[in-house]
Design a protein around this motif. Structure first.
Motif, short mmCIF file in Angstrom:
data_model
loop_
_atom_site.label_atom_id
_atom_site.label_comp_id
_atom_site.label_asym_id
_atom_site.label_seq_id
_atom_site.Cartn_x
_atom_site.Cartn_y
_atom_site.Cartn_z
N THR A 275 -17.68 -19.38 -33.28
CA THR A 275 -19.05 -18.88 -33.34
C THR A 275 -19.82 -19.74 -34.33
OG1 THR A 275 -18.52 -17.27 -35.07
CG2 THR A 275 -18.39 -16.50 -32.77
N THR B 189 -27.23 -23.35 -37.50
CA THR B 189 -27.68 -24.60 -36.89
C THR B 189 -28.38 -25.41 -37.96
OG1 THR B 189 -27.91 -23.63 -34.69
CG2 THR B 189 -29.16 -25.63 -35.12
N LYS C 190 -30.75 -27.40 -22.87
CA LYS C 190 -29.52 -26.85 -22.28
C LYS C 190 -28.51 -27.96 -21.96
CE LYS C 190 -31.57 -26.55 -17.70
NZ LYS C 190 -33.00 -26.40 -17.78
N TRP D 48 -25.87 -25.13 -26.79
CA TRP D 48 -26.69 -24.20 -26.01
C TRP D 48 -25.94 -22.90 -25.72
CZ3 TRP D 48 -31.61 -23.64 -24.98
CH2 TRP D 48 -32.00 -22.79 -23.96
N ARG D 49 -24.69 -23.02 -25.30
CA ARG D 49 -23.91 -21.83 -24.95
C ARG D 49 -23.56 -21.00 -26.16
NH1 ARG D 49 -20.26 -25.29 -20.88
NH2 ARG D 49 -21.67 -25.21 -19.11
N ARG D 50 -23.36 -21.64 -27.29
CA ARG D 50 -22.93 -20.90 -28.48
C ARG D 50 -24.08 -20.28 -29.25
NH1 ARG D 50 -17.78 -24.52 -29.90
NH2 ARG D 50 -16.64 -23.86 -28.06
N THR D 51 -25.25 -20.91 -29.23
CA THR D 51 -26.37 -20.34 -30.00
C THR D 51 -27.75 -20.73 -29.51
OG1 THR D 51 -27.11 -19.88 -32.25
CG2 THR D 51 -26.54 -22.15 -31.78
N ARG E 160 -29.46 -20.93 -26.68
CA ARG E 160 -30.25 -20.10 -25.76
C ARG E 160 -30.78 -18.84 -26.43
NH1 ARG E 160 -25.51 -19.12 -21.57
NH2 ARG E 160 -23.91 -18.61 -23.05
N GLU E 161 -30.22 -18.48 -27.59
CA GLU E 161 -30.67 -17.29 -28.33
C GLU E 161 -31.80 -17.61 -29.31
OE1 GLU E 161 -27.08 -16.05 -30.22
OE2 GLU E 161 -26.05 -15.72 -28.33
N LEU E 162 -32.05 -18.89 -29.53
CA LEU E 162 -33.04 -19.31 -30.53
C LEU E 162 -34.38 -19.58 -29.88
CD1 LEU E 162 -30.82 -21.80 -32.56
CD2 LEU E 162 -31.31 -19.41 -33.09
N SER E 163 -35.42 -19.46 -30.67
CA SER E 163 -36.77 -19.79 -30.22
C SER E 163 -37.21 -21.05 -30.97
CB SER E 163 -37.70 -18.61 -30.53
OG SER E 163 -39.00 -18.93 -30.16
#
Length: 177
Positions: free
Chosen positions: A54, A58, A81, A87-90, A92-95
């Motif tokens: 995890t 970043t 992506k 991308w898969r670990r964090t 896609r959750e960030l803005s």
């Protein structure tokens, strides 16, 4: 005997004592110069990963943030992506953009980043084992991930490193107690 400045030694010692220095780390990311017909600067993400894979934090994300004639502001985010592991670990959750973390792609060469414990984006890492992970992805090119394991907090000043094969050159981690 009359002392003119009885508090001078105390004041001077307080002035030069200063605050305790927090631990930190330096990251040097080398982007190699490639001899290819169509060269695009790579997107790069650097993060700290826990033993369970995890993301602890970043540290940097470099992507195309330019505004071209037919390129709306922020269009480069759709290619983030391609930094698949990040991308898969964090990711896609960030803005994005993220102040102090995101920035423009970098040219070939060595790029130095410095982080201090307690300050963003490093923050407060719990003691333990971690990995510095750097991922690069380039349009009309390849993708590469390099990791450097380390212990936090550092007991002594130490330099660790790893080397990429294609999209990344030397990745160096400097730990500062």
């Amino acid at each position: 005997m009359h002392l003119r400045y009885p508090l001078a030694p105390i004041a001077l010692s307080a002035l030069f004592a200063g605050p305790a220095v927090a631990a930190g780390l330096g990251v040097n990311i080398e982007i190699p110069r490639l001899n290819v017909s169509e060269y695009h600067r790579p997107y790069v993400a650097a993060w700290i990963e826990k033993p369970d894979n995890t993301v602890a934090t970043t540290l940097a994300v470099w992507y195309d943030i330019r505004t071209k004639t037919n390129n709306p502001e922020g269009e480069g985010t759709k290619w983030l992506k391609d930094l698949r592991q990040w991308w898969r670990r964090t990711g896609r959750e960030l803005s994005v953009p993220i102040d102090g973390v995101t920035g423009a792609t970098k040219p070939a060469g060595k790029h130095q980043l410095n982080f201090t414990e307690g300050a963003k984006p490093l923050g407060q890492l719990a003691p333990g084992s971690y990995k510095l992970v750097v991922e690069a992805s380039r349009e009309v090119g390849g993708r590469e991930v390099v990791s450097v394991p380390f212990q936090w907090p550092p007991a002594k000043a130490e330099q660790l490193g790893a080397k990429g094969k294609d999209e990344l050159g030397e990745i160096q981690l400097e730990l500062k107690p």
